[in-house]
Structure formats: C-alpha cells, structure tokens
Design an enzyme around this catalytic site. Structure first.
Site, PDB file in Angstrom:
ATOM      1  N   SER A 133       8.232 -49.625 -14.157  1.00 36.41           N
ATOM      2  CA  SER A 133       8.936 -49.581 -15.437  1.00 36.41           C
ATOM      3  C   SER A 133       9.352 -48.142 -15.759  1.00 36.41           C
ATOM      4  O   SER A 133      10.486 -47.880 -16.175  1.00 36.41           O
ATOM      5  CB  SER A 133       8.032 -50.151 -16.542  1.00 36.41           C
ATOM      6  OG  SER A 133       8.685 -50.136 -17.776  1.00 36.41           O
ATOM      7  N   THR A 152       6.126 -50.372 -27.567  1.00 38.53           N
ATOM      8  CA  THR A 152       7.049 -50.918 -28.568  1.00 38.53           C
ATOM      9  C   THR A 152       6.604 -52.329 -28.973  1.00 38.53           C
ATOM     10  O   THR A 152       6.671 -52.704 -30.152  1.00 38.53           O
ATOM     11  CB  THR A 152       8.480 -50.975 -27.981  1.00 38.53           C
ATOM     12  OG1 THR A 152       8.737 -49.758 -27.285  1.00 38.53           O
ATOM     13  CG2 THR A 152       9.523 -51.175 -29.054  1.00 38.53           C
ATOM     14  N   HIS A 161       2.241 -40.705 -27.110  1.00 33.68           N
ATOM     15  CA  HIS A 161       1.813 -40.810 -25.707  1.00 33.68           C
ATOM     16  C   HIS A 161       0.935 -39.611 -25.349  1.00 33.68           C
ATOM     17  O   HIS A 161       0.649 -39.375 -24.177  1.00 33.68           O
ATOM     18  CB  HIS A 161       3.024 -40.822 -24.766  1.00 33.68           C
ATOM     19  CG  HIS A 161       3.919 -42.010 -24.912  1.00 33.68           C
ATOM     20  ND1 HIS A 161       3.460 -43.303 -24.852  1.00 33.68           N
ATOM     21  CD2 HIS A 161       5.263 -42.114 -25.098  1.00 33.68           C
ATOM     22  CE1 HIS A 161       4.479 -44.144 -25.002  1.00 33.68           C
ATOM     23  NE2 HIS A 161       5.579 -43.446 -25.158  1.00 33.68           N
ATOM     24  N   LYS A 191       3.283 -43.520 -33.513  1.00 31.86           N
ATOM     25  CA  LYS A 191       3.322 -43.725 -32.056  1.00 31.86           C
ATOM     26  C   LYS A 191       3.074 -42.406 -31.331  1.00 31.86           C
ATOM     27  O   LYS A 191       3.584 -41.363 -31.745  1.00 31.86           O
ATOM     28  CB  LYS A 191       4.710 -44.255 -31.678  1.00 31.86           C
ATOM     29  CG  LYS A 191       5.044 -44.145 -30.201  1.00 31.86           C
ATOM     30  CD  LYS A 191       6.471 -44.597 -29.920  1.00 31.86           C
ATOM     31  CE  LYS A 191       6.912 -44.192 -28.531  1.00 31.86           C
ATOM     32  NZ  LYS A 191       8.251 -44.680 -28.176  1.00 31.86           N
ATOM     33  N   LYS A 194       5.618 -46.721 -21.095  1.00 33.31           N
ATOM     34  CA  LYS A 194       6.045 -47.960 -20.442  1.00 33.31           C
ATOM     35  C   LYS A 194       4.932 -48.982 -20.263  1.00 33.31           C
ATOM     36  O   LYS A 194       4.954 -49.803 -19.339  1.00 33.31           O
ATOM     37  CB  LYS A 194       6.739 -47.683 -19.083  1.00 33.31           C
ATOM     38  CG  LYS A 194       7.816 -46.628 -19.097  1.00 33.31           C
ATOM     39  CD  LYS A 194       8.734 -46.692 -20.299  1.00 33.31           C
ATOM     40  CE  LYS A 194       9.683 -47.852 -20.307  1.00 33.31           C
ATOM     41  NZ  LYS A 194      10.478 -47.882 -21.571  1.00 33.31           N
ATOM     42  N   MET A 230      12.287 -60.087 -28.879  1.00 33.88           N
ATOM     43  CA  MET A 230      12.428 -58.643 -29.101  1.00 33.88           C
ATOM     44  C   MET A 230      13.674 -58.087 -28.423  1.00 33.88           C
ATOM     45  O   MET A 230      14.305 -57.166 -28.932  1.00 33.88           O
ATOM     46  CB  MET A 230      11.172 -57.910 -28.617  1.00 33.88           C
ATOM     47  CG  MET A 230       9.970 -58.128 -29.534  1.00 33.88           C
ATOM     48  SD  MET A 230       8.513 -57.211 -29.041  1.00 33.88           S
ATOM     49  CE  MET A 230       9.013 -55.513 -29.290  1.00 33.88           C
TER      50      MET A 230
END
Ligand code: A3P
Length: 293
Positions: free
Chosen positions: A133, A42, A103, A101, A38, A228
């Site tokens: 978020s 993206t 995390h 991608k 968050k 977006m």
C-alpha cells in the site's frame, strides 16, 4: 533542499515542527489515532468521528479538513514549504473532544501526553500489505525518486530506510506500550476487515460512548471500503480541496493479501525470516491471508 520534492521537503518540515510538537499542551479527553502509514488510519479516524458525531458540530467538513494531522503542513504550497505552519497549530482553537492523527514514533509525541494520558488508538496492518500500500502511495508522490520500483521499495522497507522508517520499530514500540495500558487500544486492520461491527463496538467501548444498535449498524454501513471510497468526505480523490493536489489513490484495494501480487517467492522467503526474527518474543501476530468468513 529541493522544494519540488514533497517527500524530502516533508521530512525537513517534520524536523522543523518537532520541538513545537514536543511542547504541545494536551487535553485529557483528546483522542489520538496513530499508525505506521497505510495501515488503515483514515478508516479508523472515520469510525472515531462517527462515534463522536453528537459531540462535534463541524462534521460537514471532509475528514482531512476536520482532523488535524499532527506533523503535517497546513497546505501543499511547495514554494512556501519552509514557512507553512504545521497543522498542530490548529489544535488550540479546537473544541473537545479533539481527534488527532499522527504517524509519529512515541518519542516524538507531545511530552504532555504522559501527564494528561489521553486515549490513543493505534492501528497496525500486516507488514506485507502495508509495504504494498505504501509503495503504491509513494510511487504517485513526487519526492521519492529512488523508490519508484518495487524491488527498491521492498529493500528499503526491510531495512527501515524508506519514508517514515522501520515498520518493525514503529509497531513493536506501540505494541509494548499498549498491552497493559487501559488508555491505549491496539487494533489490527485484518480484524477490522474480518469483523467491522466488532471493531466499531470495541472502539466505542474504548471511547466510553455507548451506541444504539441502529447507530452501530449505520456506522458499519458508512465504514465499508465501498462506502468510504464513494464518499467525498472520506476519499480525497473525490474532494476538490487542497489535499487533492496530491495525485495519490487513497482507496486502492483495501484488501488483505494483495502483497501476493507484488512479492516474489524470494522476497517472501527473506521477509518471513526477517519478520520471525523481529517479532520473536513479542506475542504479536498478524494475518496475511484474507478471511473467508
Ligand atoms: P490499500 O492501498 O491496500 O488499498 P491509511 O489511511 O493509513 O493511509 O491506509 C490506507 C489503506 O487503508 C489503503 O489500503 C486503503 O484502501 C485502506 N482502507 C481505507 N479505508 C478502508 C476500509 N473502509 N476498508 C478496507 N480498507 C480500507
């Protein structure tokens, strides 16, 4: 394991994937976009993909279909959660330059990254807005039943016991790694908000892809929050694909300072003490107020 709880199942699956991920073969021209969830992942991925547009021939896919999410399953079929292959298994057949991608914390990333030294872009966001978020995102996901109320979520976020662990540990570890490494770029969400054109330029220079003024402007226009949010290739809420089965709102507010609508005065005071203590001596600072430029 309760297969109806995606969050819990996801953690199990994640552990199951880790040995394979650690042994993955990396390419020197891979680009990793890494963050604590968050934080603008993206957004950053969308910018990177547009910069690489000419090198990539599969841009008709949504960003979620195009970019492998290293530690995530290839589908959301909860009945088969133990057997779903990981998205990392798709990497081998991808053409270069691969954009990936993750995390994950650094110690869980492929060991080969130390040898091949691919470019890594880390994006961080001030922890108060990140927490808000993440709270809104997790609230909509099955699997986090004890964290549905904000005070609960806040407490876990401070202790580092919520989904994906400690924000402080994640961000500080990558900050220390990025500072003197030319293959690593540390971005901040708040800087991207304040100067999107500057951020796109910084990313393109880092990727060694020069952009014409017209391409730069086009990427900036395509990368605003409203652009977006209304684009089905970047907003899974508009995409009838697999990911849309998660009832989450990806493009919620996209602002700096929304934390003020959630943090009580007492929570804010105690968080400020924690933040000061954890970041002491790190040279890392964040902005918590929206820019009025
Ligand atoms: P909010 O929940 O505060 O709205 P990630 O991609 O790491 O999951 O981050 C999601 C957060 O980034 C969400 O924050 C989302 O709205 C915000 N975001 C995504 N694209 C953005 C953009 N172009 N401009 C501003 N914020 C953006």
């Amino acid at each position: 394991m309760d297969p109806n709880k995606l969050g819990y199942a996801h953690e199990i699956i994640l552990k199951q994937y880790l040995p394979d991920i650690a042994n993955l073969e990396i390419r020197h021209d891979d680009v990793f976009v890494i963050s604590y969830p968050k934080s603008g992942t993206t957004w950053t991925l969308h910018i990177v993909c547009q910069i690489f547009k000419e090198d990539r021939n599969n841009t008709d896919k949504s960003i979620f279909e195009e970019i492998p999410y290293l530690e995530f399953p290839q589908g959301h079929d909860l009945a088969a959660i133990d057997t779903i292959p990981g998205q990392y298994e798709l990497l081998d057949i991808m053409s270069s330059p691969r954009v990936i991608k993750s995390h994950l914390k650094p110690h869980n990333l492929p060991r080969d990254m130390k040898v091949k030294a691919p470019k890594v872009i880390y994006v961080a966001r001030n922890p108060k807005d990140t927490a808000v978020s993440a709270y809104n995102f997790c609230k909509l996901l099955p699997g986090f039943p004890t964290l549905e109320e904000w005070p609960d979520f806040f407490e876990h976020f401070c202790k580092g016991t919520g989904p994906r662990g400690s924000w402080f540990e994640h961000v500080l570890t990558y900050w220390k790694q990025s500072r003197n490494d030319p293959n690593k770029l540390f971005l901040k969400f708040e800087d991207m908000k304040k100067d999107l054109k500057g951020a796109v330029s910084t990313i393109s220079e880092f990727l060694e892809r020069s952009l014409s003024e017209a391409s730069l402007d086009l990427i900036v226009n395509n990368s605003t929050f409203s652009a977006m949010r209304s684009n089905p290739k970047t907003n899974p809420d508009l995409n009838p694909g697999e990911l849309n089965k998660i009832p989450a709102q990806f493009f919620r507010k996209g602002k700096v300072g929304d934390w003020k609508n959630y943090f009580t005065v007492a929570q804010n005071e105690s968080f400020d003490v924690l933040y000061t203590e954890k970041l002491r001596g790190s040279d890392l600072t964040f902005e918590f107020e929206p820019s009025h430029l």
